[in-house]
Design an enzyme around this catalytic site. Structure first.
Site, mmCIF file in Angstrom:
data_model
loop_
_atom_site.group_PDB
_atom_site.id
_atom_site.type_symbol
_atom_site.label_atom_id
_atom_site.label_comp_id
_atom_site.label_asym_id
_atom_site.label_seq_id
_atom_site.Cartn_x
_atom_site.Cartn_y
_atom_site.Cartn_z
ATOM 1 N N GLU A 1 7.494 90.899 40.841
ATOM 2 C CA GLU A 1 6.189 91.568 40.829
ATOM 3 C C GLU A 1 6.316 93.006 40.351
ATOM 4 O O GLU A 1 7.209 93.739 40.794
ATOM 5 C CB GLU A 1 5.601 91.515 42.236
ATOM 6 C CG GLU A 1 4.137 91.210 42.267
ATOM 7 C CD GLU A 1 3.806 89.824 41.727
ATOM 8 O OE1 GLU A 1 3.484 89.721 40.508
ATOM 9 O OE2 GLU A 1 3.858 88.856 42.484
ATOM 10 N N HIS A 2 5.429 93.366 39.449
ATOM 11 C CA HIS A 2 5.431 94.698 38.828
ATOM 12 C C HIS A 2 6.759 94.964 38.106
ATOM 13 O O HIS A 2 7.226 96.099 38.050
ATOM 14 C CB HIS A 2 5.120 95.791 39.866
ATOM 15 C CG HIS A 2 3.680 95.763 40.302
ATOM 16 N ND1 HIS A 2 2.704 96.474 39.658
ATOM 17 C CD2 HIS A 2 3.055 95.051 41.270
ATOM 18 C CE1 HIS A 2 1.529 96.234 40.245
ATOM 19 N NE2 HIS A 2 1.718 95.361 41.217
ATOM 20 N N THR A 3 7.338 93.921 37.606
ATOM 21 C CA THR A 3 8.555 94.053 36.804
ATOM 22 C C THR A 3 8.271 93.858 35.319
ATOM 23 O O THR A 3 9.017 94.362 34.486
ATOM 24 C CB THR A 3 9.607 93.015 37.239
ATOM 25 O OG1 THR A 3 8.955 91.754 37.373
ATOM 26 C CG2 THR A 3 10.251 93.392 38.566
ATOM 27 N N ASP B 1 1.200 87.136 32.478
ATOM 28 C CA ASP B 1 0.151 86.155 32.744
ATOM 29 C C ASP B 1 -0.144 85.278 31.536
ATOM 30 O O ASP B 1 -0.363 84.065 31.674
ATOM 31 C CB ASP B 1 -1.121 86.876 33.203
ATOM 32 C CG ASP B 1 -0.861 87.781 34.394
ATOM 33 O OD1 ASP B 1 0.123 87.532 35.115
ATOM 34 O OD2 ASP B 1 -1.627 88.739 34.592
ATOM 35 N N GLY C 1 -5.616 87.533 42.204
ATOM 36 C CA GLY C 1 -4.217 87.722 41.817
ATOM 37 C C GLY C 1 -3.639 86.446 41.239
ATOM 38 O O GLY C 1 -2.421 86.260 41.209
ATOM 39 N N LEU C 2 -4.505 85.542 40.771
ATOM 40 C CA LEU C 2 -4.035 84.268 40.221
ATOM 41 C C LEU C 2 -4.322 84.183 38.724
ATOM 42 O O LEU C 2 -4.337 83.099 38.146
ATOM 43 C CB LEU C 2 -4.707 83.099 40.971
ATOM 44 C CG LEU C 2 -4.459 83.090 42.486
ATOM 45 C CD1 LEU C 2 -5.262 81.982 43.171
ATOM 46 C CD2 LEU C 2 -2.967 82.918 42.804
HETATM 47 C C1 GLA Z 1 -0.903 91.629 37.158
HETATM 48 C C2 GLA Z 1 -0.583 91.837 35.697
HETATM 49 C C3 GLA Z 1 0.799 91.312 35.375
HETATM 50 C C4 GLA Z 1 1.834 91.864 36.344
HETATM 51 C C5 GLA Z 1 1.375 91.687 37.773
HETATM 52 C C6 GLA Z 1 2.292 92.336 38.758
HETATM 53 O O1 GLA Z 1 -1.034 90.275 37.437
HETATM 54 O O2 GLA Z 1 -1.527 91.171 34.908
HETATM 55 O O3 GLA Z 1 1.118 91.641 34.048
HETATM 56 O O4 GLA Z 1 2.124 93.202 36.061
HETATM 57 O O5 GLA Z 1 0.085 92.208 37.974
HETATM 58 O O6 GLA Z 1 3.522 91.697 38.752
#
Ligand code: GLA
Length: 377
Positions: A31-33, A166, A118-119
């Protein structure tokens, strides 16, 4: 007939040339990588967004959606420009813009992906339209190229500074797998991921606390990471290996940047470790790594919220092998790797504790690793 095709007939009349469907995703870990050139391990949901599309002979784009029945947009392609229109339709209008086509089309959207959870409902929408236009207009883009272009829709047209995970997940995932995406190497590996075979379920708790990526917090975290990389003299935090972490942290003056950096570097390592644990069928290690990832995002990256923390705690109390928030954070969903026999009880416990706390009732459902975007009609 699909939901989108039905809407198409009602609004525009006649039949679409085709219907394309693209899934939302759950990020298992990482996450956030992605915007730090790092590693992620998402899988696609069975829940999809459909786009029914018909080519037009003029240069007009018309857009409608079951989820927003009161709005129908009609925009000449020459007027497509970042920021126009505002709101959900920008995710559609920004696709021909990113694909650099001025061919007109009518599109009807119908989505089963929860919005703001968050999906990746936004990537599902963009990728359904993107795959559809690529096929219909014979643009000949590979899925990897399409992922890059559709990312531009989100970054440059909508103005959400997201990473590329995503779109990759929505376009490239396969059934029964999570996709290991190494952003720096631009490489993709399909990792078998079959929780039911191990007697487990991935339970999603959508807290219904809504986040928005265009909001400040996501962008602020991204800036922190860029600042940390600059202070350390590297292109991105990916350049800091796990073994170099302590010495790198010692070189950062700001406590906040220390925490952000520690999250990103340890999270990259956890992605590698989860992929290895899956290959070894070692589900208890997978679970432990997920839980460790939550602590990291909560305390070091500060991208969680009370509802997510409580959902994670309750999933663990109910016997989950591991649990964490998933997606951008600041709301949205948590996931738990729950033994199938305990899933019903876990759902009940989370609901009861949410009610006791006076939180909005959560949406709770099981997800299975599904296929990426495809033409369905
Ligand atoms: C959102 C962003 C992704 C990613 C996540 C965190 O979903 O769209 O690119 O940065 O947050 O991991």
């Amino acid at each position: 007939m699909t939901g989108a095709a039905q809407l198409f007939r009602t609004i525009f009349g006649g039949r679409p040339d085709g219907v394309w469907a693209a899934p939302g995703r759950v990020n298992l870990i990482g996450e956030h990588t992605d915007y730090n050139d790092g590693l992620v391990l998402p899988f696609a949901l069975a829940e999809r967004t459909e786009a029914a599309i018909r080519r037009r002979d003029d240069r007009l784009v018309r857009i409608c959606s079951s989820q927003n029945p009161q709005q129908i947009f009609g925009i000449p392609t020459r007027e497509l420009a970042p920021g126009w229109p505002a709101g959900w339709a920008a995710y559609v209008a920004g696709v021909p813009w990113a694909l650099e086509t001025d061919v007109g089309f009518d599109v009807a959207i119908d989505s089963k992906v929860p919005v703001g959870a968050g999906l990746s409902s936004s990537a599902a929408l963009i990728c359904a339209v993107g795959l559809g236009l690529n096929d219909l207009l014979e643009l000949g883009l590979s899925r990897r190229e399409l992922a890059q272009r559709t990312r531009r829709t989100e970054n440059d047209y909508v103005g959400a500074p997201t990473g590329g995970m995503d779109q990759i997940a929505s376009l490239l995932c396969t059934e029964g797998h999570a996709v290991l995406y190494d952003v720096r190497a631009n490489s993709i590996e399909q990792v078998p991921f079959d929780p039911p075979a191990a007697g487990l379920e991935v339970l999603v708790v959508d807290t219904r606390v809504r986040h928005g990526h265009a909001d400040g917090e996501y962008a602020a975290r991204r800036e922190d990471c860029e600042r940390a990389a600059t202070a350390l003299g590297v292109r991105s935090l990916r350049e800091i290996g796990f073994a170099d972490l302590d010495s790198a942290l010692g070189r950062l003056g700001s406590k906040r940047l220390v925490k952000r950096t520690r999250h990103v570097v340890t999270e990259n390592q956890r992605v590698i470790d989860v992929a290895a644990a899956l290959a070894a069928d070692d589900w208890s290690s997978v679970g432990e790594l997920l839980t460790a990832a939550h602590a990291s995002i909560r305390y070091d990256f500060e991208a969680s919220c009370t509802e997510l923390d409580i959902a994670v705690e309750m999933l663990l109390d109910s016997g989950a092998a591991g649990a964490r928030m998933t997606g951008g954070g600041f709301g949205g969903a948590a996931i738990g790797l729950v033994p199938s026999a305990l899933a019903y009880e876990a759902e009940h416990t989370v609901r009861a504790v949410f009610a006791d706390n006076g939180f909005t009732p959560p949406n709770i459902f099981t997800v299975v690793p599904s296929a990426g975007a495809t033409r369905i009609a």
